[in-house]
Design an enzyme around this catalytic site. Structure first.
Site, PDB file in Angstrom:
ATOM      1  CB  CYS B 412      -0.948  -0.105   1.093  1.00 40.99           C
ATOM      2  SG  CYS B 412      -0.122  -0.146   2.744  1.00 40.99           S
ATOM      3  CG  HIS B 456      -4.271   0.820   4.210  1.00 40.50           C
ATOM      4  ND1 HIS B 456      -3.605   0.270   3.190  1.00 40.50           N
ATOM      5  CD2 HIS B 456      -5.289   1.585   3.656  1.00 40.50           C
ATOM      6  CE1 HIS B 456      -4.246   0.387   2.021  1.00 40.50           C
ATOM      7  NE2 HIS B 456      -5.250   1.249   2.209  1.00 40.50           N
ATOM      8  CG  ASP B 472      -7.153   2.814  -0.217  1.00 44.05           C
ATOM      9  OD1 ASP B 472      -5.977   2.687  -0.760  1.00 44.05           O
ATOM     10  OD2 ASP B 472      -7.433   2.200   0.628  1.00 44.05           O
TER      11      ASP B 472
END
Lengths: 310, 670
Positions: B412, B456, B472
């Site tokens: 991520c 994250h 995202d």
């Protein structure tokens, strides 16, 4: 106190015996209580303090026939029980009873004999009968053994094992006479001569009757609770290696009943239990850690002091 | 002679079973310290215990005193070398550990054993300076039972071990109510009392305030718990669970760092829209960050909010912290953002990643619209077969270029960094937001558990008419990461934390139970702080509970407990035969003149003793004793089964006895 059934003769015994065995009324009473409770008596003390005299006097006064066996290290069971000998006249074996066949047997220095002989004696004490060559012969009634032993640290002794000590209802010590009693003893006439002059106060049947009247002496719940509390304390408290067994508790109660009977009471009081406790319990209790040093009296006093009356 | 004197000083010698118990106590006490003690100390302690065990086994002599003195010296020097000083928690505990092991080497008598046992008690306490988990509490209680049993054994030589253990367990059970009262009522102070700043908070893991390629995927390997959440009402869906942490604005080509920010106690936006209420129990992480669902609608006490919407505590979170919050998940803040902030959100290091810059500039030219550029970027991730993986290849100087055009494999943080870089290159203000995404509900107690593996990074872009919009990029590559969590998103065979894997269902079940238990422990035992204490006490009706009233309540309750226990112990005395009660009354009366009955004294003996001491009482005493004896020891009583209602004969006897005792006139001795 309450309606009592005294046997006047028994007090006569205590009185007469006290005249010969000086200053030992307590021990005489204990011995009688032991006899009343159908138990056997072990007297442990130094030589020469009057063990044999006491046994002899009691036998005489109670009108019991009396045998004395001196134990030695080379003694065999047959020397006590008796042997069968072939009789040429009748052509059969004839049993010649040994010295155990008497109403009162004095076994002197029981710890001098080998364990084999000791156990033959102790078996007879327990069963009130002897068995030889397949035939069982009852011993006379009443049957009462007074054994004496020297303190076991003296040389040449086989100390009685604990299981056999348990066969004796009581173990007592005579101890030295006190000052006045010893003076009287030294000034008085020979004790053996005095025994010869004693006349029996009772007949053997009287003794059996007294023994059976023991069951009439009442032990209340409160008293039984006390005996139980004493036994339980010895099992719980850390100062004893092993506690009193149920057999010992039964013996304590039986001896207390006999003590109450001697006191002309038809019920047992805590005092009776306390009076017989040193004689009944001391040879059955072992201080923890192998540390012995306390006398029987001291140990019993500590036990009595530790258990409150319920 | 001298030897004899020393022997007396040491008390009774220890038996072999005592020695074995003592070694067991020390082993139980010392074993858990191995978790935090330096390795050399654990090895040395273990070695000495084994040595002591060998001496016991082979019935050898204990080592001579000069050798022990040498060991003490060597150990002290080693402690000094490890910690550089003797003060503080760690060196102090290390010294005690060493000394306990050495004390066993010279324990010959009961006195030595006592010293060693008390040291054991103290060392047990020190476990709690390091951790207060259930495991440590369990081990401590077990050790407590054994040490107390050993102490009981020392007092009574020759008693069987089972009796000692039973006694010590019984004593601990009897102490339980006192423990509860002390726990609930003892005035509490905030924070650990023993907080020594030097070494207290090392070794806590969690998010950091910089992000570089690999930093979050590394954290994702840890199954440790970051925080727990209890939602009021129905929990929101997984893809809404964005727990906001540090916001990173400054990029130096490799690392992302937070920019300059201001903090305030006022929300920098207007809270509106549907909200969610929940409570967070945060594990200590030694940072000021408080994690909250985007966007928080109110501030917990002692918290502030930064200009980029991060919740911060006023102090570092060094103890487990519980706070209640409300959040508006649909809120998009920041329509009126300062130009300074927007400018900072366009910062890019010069001279690197030329290909990415060129592509962004080309898109800008072709598409024009901000939102179209964002869509293009997300579509690019999907079209070009990017892979979401925990083990991306390492990147060089032009990391964004390499990732976007060559490796195409990343976690991520790679996607968030590349996305923000491209946005900035295209002239759209953007920033990286780190935190946690998702969480897993424990079916046992309903708590959501957010682990380090849920760490994250995502992006925020500023759009002129909307404000800061969350984008995202990971959701574009691996939607299942956002919908279902890490385990579902990464390819099979990747090193996902053992406890997060979804294929071991029985293990998960077990873990859920264990974590639920741990959570209740945290919530109810460790989380019982001054505030909760106040709440509980005021609910129990104590207005304004201050430390004075708490202490008073503590004393009163402990006293009552003591009374109750005493009454329980004495309960047998209450059910007494009335005759015995009267008899005891007599003894009480006689106590006034120093003639109380001894507990073991029989009635006839007692009457005789009183009569001897006080002849004027002889007749009454004799009569009362006779009455008592006939009531308690005579056969009539058992025949009538103890009916004593005043009508039968026993009742009359009892009445007479009571009257006589009441009428007994005792004068003090002249």
């Amino acid at each position: 106190m309450a309606n009592s059934t005294p046997h006047p003769a028994i007090h006569q015994v205590i009185h007469q015996a006290g005249r010969v065995v000086l200053g030992k009324e307590r021990q005489i009473r204990l011995a009688l209580a032991c006899l009343l409770a159908r138990g056997h008596l072990l007297i442990e003390d130094l030589p020469g303090v009057g063990k044999t005299i006491l046994a002899h006097v009691l036998a005489r006064l109670l009108g019991l026939n009396f045998h004395r066996i001196q134990f030695t290290s080379d003694m065999l069971p047959a020397d006590i029980i008796g042997v069968s000998i072939f009789d040429r006249g009748t052509g059969a074996f004839q049993f010649h009873p040994g010295p155990i066949f008497a109403q009162m047997v004095l076994v002197d220095e029981v710890n001098r004999a080998t364990p084999k002989t000791q156990s033959a004696l102790l078996e007879a004490m327990e069963e009130h009968q002897v068995t030889t060559e397949g035939e069982t012969r009852p011993l006379p009634e009443p049957f009462f053994v007074i054994a004496t032993q020297n303190p076991s640290h003296q040389i040449g002794t086989f100390p009685l094992p604990e299981s056999q000590l348990d066969r004796f209802l009581m173990r007592i010590e005579l101890g030295y006479p006190d000052h006045a009693a010893e003076r009287e003893l030294l000034a008085g006439s020979d004790r053996r001569d005095m025994i010869a002059t004693l006349t029996p106060c009772m007949e053997p049947g009287d003794m059996v009757e007294l023994q059976s009247s023991l069951a009439q002496v009442h032990a209340s719940d409160a008293l039984i609770a006390y005996v139980q509390a004493l036994a339980e304390h010895t099992r719980r408290a850390p100062e004893y290696e092993t506690g009193l067994s149920p057999r010992a508790a039964l013996a304590l109660l039986r001896a207390a009943r006999a003590w109450a009977l001697l006191d002309e009471r038809d019920m047992v009081l805590p005092e009776d239990v306390q009076a017989v406790l040193p004689a009944v319990a001391s040879h059955r209790l072992h201080p923890a850690g192998g540390a012995s040093g306390a006398s029987a009296q001291e140990m019993a006093a500590a036990l009595i002091g530790a258990v409150p009356l319920p | 002679m001298a030897k004899k004197a020393r022997k007396k000083d040491e008390g009774a010698p220890l038996t072999r079973s005592h020695e074995l118990w003592l070694i067991a106590c020390a082993a139980l006490t010392l074993a858990p310290h191995a978790v935090h003690a330096p390795l050399w100390l654990s090895l040395a302690t273990g070695g000495m215990l084994a040595w002591r065990g060998l001496i016991w086994w082979r019935r050898r002599q204990l080592p001579p005193r000069w050798l022990l003195a040498l060991l003490v010296l060597a150990g002290s020097v080693a402690v000094l070398a490890t910690y550089r000083h003797f003060f503080g928690k760690d060196p102090g505990v290390a010294l005690l550990i060493l000394f306990l092991a050495l004390k066993l080497m010279e324990s010959r008598g009961v006195r030595d054993a006592l010293a060693a046992l008390f040291l054991c008690y103290f060392l047990l306490l020190t476990h709690f300076l390091y951790t207060q988990s259930i495991e440590v509490a369990g081990v401590t209680i077990a050790a407590l039972v054994v040490i107390t049993a050993t102490l009981a054994g020392l007092a009574h030589a020759g008693r069987p071990a089972s009796a000692n253990l039973r006694l010590s367990s019984l004593m601990l059970v009897q102490a339980l109510p006192f423990m509860l009262v002390l726990f609930l009522l003892f005035p509490r102070v905030q924070g650990p009392l023993w907080g020594l700043p030097m070494d207290a908070y090392s070794g806590l893991t969690g998010l950091s305030d910089t992000m570089s390629p690999g930093s979050i995927s590394e954290l994702s390997l840890s199954g440790a718990i970051a925080f727990r959440v209890k939602f009021e009402g129905k929990p929101p869906p997984h893809n809404m669970l964005y727990w906001r942490g540090p916001v990173l604005r400054h990029f130096d080509g490799r690392n992302w760092r937070p920019g300059r920010q201001t903090v305030s106690t006022e929300l920098p936006y207007a809270a509106k829209g549907p909200d969610i209420a929940y409570a967070v129990t945060l594990e200590p992480h030694n940072k000021a960050w408080l994690f909250a669902l985007e966007m928080p609608a109110l501030l917990p006490p002692d918290a502030v909010i930064s200009s980029d919407y991060q919740l911060l505590s006023r102090t570092l979170v060094r103890a487990r912290l519980r706070y209640e919050l409300r959040s508006h998940p649909g809120l998009v803040p920041g329509t009126e953002e300062s130009t300074e902030t927007l400018k900072a959100s366009l910062q890019l290091p010069a001279g690197i990643n030329p290909r990415a810059r060129a592509l962004a500039a080309e898109w800008r030219r072709q598409l024009g619209d901000d939102e179209a550029v964002i869509r293009q970027m997300l579509g690019h991730f999907r079209r070009e077969f990017f892979v979401y993986t925990l083990t991306p290849p390492p990147l060089g100087k032009n990391g964004i270029d390499e990732f976007l055009f060559e490796t195409r494999r990343g976690f991520c943080e790679h996607y968030a960094a590349a996305f923000v870089f491209m946005m900035r290159a295209a002239g759209i203000p953007a920033r990286v937001v780190t935190g946690y995404q998702g969480g897993e509900q424990n079916p046992v107690d309903g708590y959501f558990i957010v682990r380090q593996s849920d760490a994250h990074a995502w992006a925020e872009v500023w759009l002129a008419n909307k404000g800061w919009v969350r984008i995202d990029p990971t959701a574009a590559i691996a939607p299942s990461r956002i919908e279902a969590g890490l385990a579902a998103a990464v390819p099979e065979g990747e090193p996902v934390p053992f406890l997060v894997r979804s294929d071991l269902s029985w293990l998960r079940e077990l873990r859920f139970r264990w974590e639920a238990m741990n959570n209740s422990w945290n919530q109810w035992v460790l989380g019982y702080n001054p505030q909760r204490q106040r709440e509980l006490l005021s609910r129990l009706g104590m207005r304004e509970p201050d430390w004075q009233s708490m202490t008073a309540a503590l004393a009163v309750l402990s006293g009552l407990l003591m009374l109750a226990l005493t009454a329980w112990a004495l309960r047998r005395r209450i059910r007494l035969d009335p005759a015995l009660r009267a008899w005891n009354r007599l003894s009480c009366k006689m106590a006034g003149i120093g003639l109380a009955r001894y507990a073991w004294e029989g009635p006839a003996d007692y009457a005789r003793r009183v009569a001897e001491a006080r002849p004027e009482l002889a007749m009454e005493m004799e009569r009362v004793a006779a009455l008592y004896i006939s009531l308690r020891y005579d056969r009539r009583k058992s025949r009538r089964d103890g009916l004593m209602d005043g009508k039968n004969e026993d009742g009359k006897l009892l009445q007479e006895m009571n009257q006589m005792i009441a009428g007994l006139k005792i004068h003090a001795a002249r």
